[in-house]
Design a protein around this motif. Structure first.
Motif, PDB file in Angstrom:
ATOM      1  N   ASN A   1       0.827  -1.208   0.000  1.00  8.10           N
ATOM      2  CA  ASN A   1       0.000   0.000   0.000  1.00  8.10           C
ATOM      3  C   ASN A   1       0.861   1.258   0.000  1.00  8.10           C
ATOM      4  OD1 ASN A   1      -2.272  -1.540   0.134  1.00  8.10           O
ATOM      5  ND2 ASN A   1      -2.721  -1.106   2.268  1.00  8.10           N
ATOM      6  N   GLN A   2       0.415   2.255  -0.748  1.00  6.43           N
ATOM      7  CA  GLN A   2       1.084   3.551  -0.694  1.00  6.43           C
ATOM      8  C   GLN A   2       0.489   4.399   0.419  1.00  6.43           C
ATOM      9  OE1 GLN A   2       0.975   6.009  -4.242  1.00  6.43           O
ATOM     10  NE2 GLN A   2       2.651   7.255  -3.509  1.00  6.43           N
ATOM     11  N   ILE A   3      -0.749   4.132   0.799  1.00 13.46           N
ATOM     12  CA  ILE A   3      -1.433   4.923   1.810  1.00 13.46           C
ATOM     13  C   ILE A   3      -1.362   4.191   3.147  1.00 13.46           C
ATOM     14  CG2 ILE A   3      -3.595   6.065   2.407  1.00 13.46           C
ATOM     15  CD1 ILE A   3      -2.454   6.925  -0.322  1.00 13.46           C
ATOM     16  N   VAL A   4      -0.956   4.913   4.190  1.00 12.01           N
ATOM     17  CA  VAL A   4      -0.920   4.333   5.531  1.00 12.01           C
ATOM     18  C   VAL A   4      -1.739   5.201   6.470  1.00 12.01           C
ATOM     19  CG1 VAL A   4       1.274   3.130   5.240  1.00 12.01           C
ATOM     20  CG2 VAL A   4       1.281   5.463   6.095  1.00 12.01           C
ATOM     21  N   TYR A   5      -2.223   4.591   7.544  1.00 14.41           N
ATOM     22  CA  TYR A   5      -3.092   5.274   8.501  1.00 14.41           C
ATOM     23  C   TYR A   5      -2.346   5.601   9.783  1.00 14.41           C
ATOM     24  CZ  TYR A   5      -6.655   5.772  12.130  1.00 14.41           C
ATOM     25  OH  TYR A   5      -7.401   6.224  13.190  1.00 14.41           O
ATOM     26  N   ASN A   6      -2.262   6.879  10.101  1.00 19.10           N
ATOM     27  CA  ASN A   6      -1.806   7.355  11.396  1.00 19.10           C
ATOM     28  C   ASN A   6      -0.527   6.665  11.883  1.00 19.10           C
ATOM     29  OD1 ASN A   6      -2.468   9.295  13.349  1.00 19.10           O
ATOM     30  ND2 ASN A   6      -3.159   7.702  14.746  1.00 19.10           N
ATOM     31  N   SER A   7       0.453   6.547  11.004  1.00 24.55           N
ATOM     32  CA  SER A   7       1.700   5.854  11.351  1.00 24.55           C
ATOM     33  C   SER A   7       2.731   6.826  11.897  1.00 24.55           C
ATOM     34  CB  SER A   7       2.281   5.162  10.121  1.00 24.55           C
ATOM     35  OG  SER A   7       1.453   4.112   9.708  1.00 24.55           O
ATOM     36  N   ALA A   8       3.556   6.327  12.808  1.00 28.51           N
ATOM     37  CA  ALA A   8       4.686   7.119  13.304  1.00 28.51           C
ATOM     38  C   ALA A   8       5.677   7.291  12.166  1.00 28.51           C
ATOM     39  CB  ALA A   8       5.339   6.409  14.480  1.00 28.51           C
ATOM     40  N   ALA A   9       6.347   8.435  12.114  1.00 29.06           N
ATOM     41  CA  ALA A   9       7.271   8.739  11.018  1.00 29.06           C
ATOM     42  C   ALA A   9       8.305   7.640  10.811  1.00 29.06           C
ATOM     43  CB  ALA A   9       7.960  10.076  11.264  1.00 29.06           C
ATOM     44  N   ALA A  10       8.806   7.058  11.873  1.00 30.37           N
ATOM     45  CA  ALA A  10       9.838   6.026  11.766  1.00 30.37           C
ATOM     46  C   ALA A  10       9.341   4.785  11.033  1.00 30.37           C
ATOM     47  CB  ALA A  10      10.337   5.635  13.149  1.00 30.37           C
ATOM     48  N   ASN A  11       8.023   4.579  10.990  1.00 23.81           N
ATOM     49  CA  ASN A  11       7.458   3.389  10.355  1.00 23.81           C
ATOM     50  C   ASN A  11       7.031   3.618   8.913  1.00 23.81           C
ATOM     51  OD1 ASN A  11       7.746   2.073  12.822  1.00 23.81           O
ATOM     52  ND2 ASN A  11       5.708   2.669  13.485  1.00 23.81           N
TER      53      ASN A  11
ATOM     54  N   LYS B   1       7.601   4.379   4.974  1.00 27.69           N
ATOM     55  CA  LYS B   1       8.648   4.147   3.984  1.00 27.69           C
ATOM     56  C   LYS B   1       8.596   5.182   2.867  1.00 27.69           C
ATOM     57  CE  LYS B   1       9.849   0.341   6.011  1.00 27.69           C
ATOM     58  NZ  LYS B   1      10.895   0.445   6.964  1.00 27.69           N
ATOM     59  N   LYS B   2       9.672   5.251   2.125  1.00 25.77           N
ATOM     60  CA  LYS B   2       9.770   6.173   0.983  1.00 25.77           C
ATOM     61  C   LYS B   2       8.607   5.934   0.025  1.00 25.77           C
ATOM     62  CE  LYS B   2      12.819   7.582  -2.768  1.00 25.77           C
ATOM     63  NZ  LYS B   2      14.136   7.461  -3.367  1.00 25.77           N
ATOM     64  N   GLY B   3       7.964   7.032  -0.395  1.00 26.80           N
ATOM     65  CA  GLY B   3       6.869   6.964  -1.356  1.00 26.80           C
ATOM     66  C   GLY B   3       5.500   6.781  -0.738  1.00 26.80           C
ATOM     67  N   GLN B   4       5.431   6.491   0.554  1.00 24.71           N
ATOM     68  CA  GLN B   4       4.132   6.299   1.181  1.00 24.71           C
ATOM     69  C   GLN B   4       3.495   7.635   1.562  1.00 24.71           C
ATOM     70  OE1 GLN B   4       4.976   3.390   4.346  1.00 24.71           O
ATOM     71  NE2 GLN B   4       3.811   1.905   3.150  1.00 24.71           N
ATOM     72  N   ILE B   5       2.178   7.607   1.686  1.00 25.54           N
ATOM     73  CA  ILE B   5       1.394   8.777   2.068  1.00 25.54           C
ATOM     74  C   ILE B   5       0.718   8.447   3.388  1.00 25.54           C
ATOM     75  CG2 ILE B   5      -0.551  10.247   1.428  1.00 25.54           C
ATOM     76  CD1 ILE B   5       0.111   9.354  -1.543  1.00 25.54           C
ATOM     77  N   ASN B   6       0.986   9.257   4.395  1.00 17.79           N
ATOM     78  CA  ASN B   6       0.432   9.042   5.729  1.00 17.79           C
ATOM     79  C   ASN B   6      -0.765   9.970   5.923  1.00 17.79           C
ATOM     80  OD1 ASN B   6       0.219   8.084   8.360  1.00 17.79           O
ATOM     81  ND2 ASN B   6       1.740   9.500   9.171  1.00 17.79           N
ATOM     82  N   ILE B   7      -1.926   9.381   6.208  1.00 17.85           N
ATOM     83  CA  ILE B   7      -3.125  10.152   6.524  1.00 17.85           C
ATOM     84  C   ILE B   7      -3.338   9.982   8.021  1.00 17.85           C
ATOM     85  CG2 ILE B   7      -5.579  10.500   6.104  1.00 17.85           C
ATOM     86  CD1 ILE B   7      -5.209   9.175   3.384  1.00 17.85           C
TER      87      ILE B   7
ATOM     88  N   VAL C   1      -2.336  15.117   5.572  1.00 17.20           N
ATOM     89  CA  VAL C   1      -1.903  14.139   4.580  1.00 17.20           C
ATOM     90  C   VAL C   1      -0.477  14.526   4.220  1.00 17.20           C
ATOM     91  CG1 VAL C   1      -2.309  13.226   2.261  1.00 17.20           C
ATOM     92  CG2 VAL C   1      -4.259  13.891   3.693  1.00 17.20           C
ATOM     93  N   GLU C   2       0.467  13.599   4.410  1.00 16.67           N
ATOM     94  CA  GLU C   2       1.859  13.921   4.120  1.00 16.67           C
ATOM     95  C   GLU C   2       2.527  12.824   3.297  1.00 16.67           C
ATOM     96  OE1 GLU C   2       4.129  14.499   7.721  1.00 16.67           O
ATOM     97  OE2 GLU C   2       3.432  12.618   8.572  1.00 16.67           O
ATOM     98  N   TYR C   3       3.470  13.245   2.470  1.00 16.89           N
ATOM     99  CA  TYR C   3       4.206  12.358   1.570  1.00 16.89           C
ATOM    100  C   TYR C   3       5.626  12.175   2.093  1.00 16.89           C
ATOM    101  CZ  TYR C   3       6.656  10.752  -2.583  1.00 16.89           C
ATOM    102  OH  TYR C   3       7.434  10.037  -3.457  1.00 16.89           O
ATOM    103  N   TYR C   4       6.127  10.950   2.038  1.00 16.67           N
ATOM    104  CA  TYR C   4       7.467  10.644   2.545  1.00 16.67           C
ATOM    105  C   TYR C   4       8.451  10.504   1.388  1.00 16.67           C
ATOM    106  CZ  TYR C   4       6.141  10.437   7.352  1.00 16.67           C
ATOM    107  OH  TYR C   4       5.742  10.805   8.608  1.00 16.67           O
ATOM    108  N   THR C   5       9.439  11.408   1.374  1.00 15.92           N
ATOM    109  CA  THR C   5      10.452  11.414   0.319  1.00 15.92           C
ATOM    110  C   THR C   5      11.574  10.423   0.596  1.00 15.92           C
ATOM    111  OG1 THR C   5      11.554  13.262   1.429  1.00 15.92           O
ATOM    112  CG2 THR C   5      10.004  13.808  -0.345  1.00 15.92           C
ATOM    113  N   ALA C   6      11.659   9.934   1.816  1.00 13.98           N
ATOM    114  CA  ALA C   6      12.642   8.924   2.212  1.00 13.98           C
ATOM    115  C   ALA C   6      12.067   8.165   3.398  1.00 13.98           C
ATOM    116  CB  ALA C   6      13.977   9.575   2.587  1.00 13.98           C
ATOM    117  N   ASP C   7      12.652   7.030   3.731  1.00 18.75           N
ATOM    118  CA  ASP C   7      12.179   6.267   4.886  1.00 18.75           C
ATOM    119  C   ASP C   7      12.234   7.145   6.136  1.00 18.75           C
ATOM    120  OD1 ASP C   7      11.948   4.157   3.162  1.00 18.75           O
ATOM    121  OD2 ASP C   7      13.491   2.909   4.096  1.00 18.75           O
ATOM    122  N   GLY C   8      11.090   7.345   6.782  1.00 19.08           N
ATOM    123  CA  GLY C   8      11.028   8.105   8.020  1.00 19.08           C
ATOM    124  C   GLY C   8      11.126   9.608   7.877  1.00 19.08           C
ATOM    125  N   ALA C   9      11.162  10.142   6.638  1.00 22.25           N
ATOM    126  CA  ALA C   9      11.330  11.589   6.429  1.00 22.25           C
ATOM    127  C   ALA C   9      10.243  12.126   5.496  1.00 22.25           C
ATOM    128  CB  ALA C   9      12.710  11.889   5.847  1.00 22.25           C
TER     129      ALA C   9
END
Length: 195
Positions: free
Chosen positions: A122-132, A134-140, A172-180
């Motif tokens: 999945n590219q979309i994740v729910y309420n995940s901590a930044a450390a969890n 991955k690159k390319g995922q979208i955290n809602i 809604v945020e996009y991760y450009t690198a693992d945890g960032a």
């Protein structure tokens, strides 16, 4: 008796041809990798923009009482027990989980797979901590009870962070690198309010 000369390639000629082929293949592989990395990035960012536009549209309809029951979003605590989202009946956490399920690979809407994940997760994740994340995922996610930094600004702790209320803020945020998470240009997170 006449001796016939056999013509062929010398060892040096063969080595030169092999060297040229090696150089061309090396340049081609580097170019191909650059092309695939660029394509992955464009797909991931296009999906991020699609999620933001979708949320904006749904919130416009719901926040302005154009709809009291969402035609697109279902709500629930997990993707296997969803019902249509109803304004002031379902809580913010269930609304956000419903958004995540809508875009999940096993969800009921547009499935977005992470282009950086070879396994097709999945590219979309729910309420995940930044450390969890991955690159390319979208955290809602909903805001936490503590101070939270988004796009370089600190959102102070206060009363708009509860996932149990029927209204509140989320992002809604996009991760450009693992945890960032990205913080500039097209990678900037976006804050939303469900009223």
């Amino acid at each position: 008796m006449k001796k016939t000369l056999q013509k062929g390639f010398s060892l040096v000629e063969l080595l030169v041809v092999v060297a040229i082929i090696g150089v061309l293949a090396g340049v081609g592989i580097v170019g191909y990798q650059s092309y695939t990395d660029s394509a992955k990035s464009r797909v991931a960012v296009a999906n991020f923009n699609s999620v933001k536009r979708f949320v904006e549209t749904e919130l416009t309809l719901l926040n302005n009482n154009i709809q009291t029951v969402s035609g697109a979003i279902s709500a629930g605590s997990d993707c296997s027990s969803l019902q249509a989202y109803t304004v002031y009946s379902d809580n913010l956490g269930d609304f956000i989980k419903g958004l995540t399920c809508y875009f999940g690979t096993d969800g009921y809407g547009n499935a977005f797979k992470n282009p950086y994940d070879a396994a097709g997760g999945n590219q979309i994740v729910y309420n995940s901590a930044a450390a969890n994340v991955k690159k390319g995922q979208i955290n809602i996610a909903h805001f936490t009870a503590a101070d939270y930094t988004i796009n370089g600004a600190v959102i102070p702790a206060g009363g708009l962070f509860s996932s149990g209320g029927t209204s509140g803020y989320f992002y809604v945020e996009y991760y450009t690198a693992d945890g960032a998470a990205g913080s500039e240009g097209e990678y900037k997170a976006k804050e939303f309010q469900l009223k």
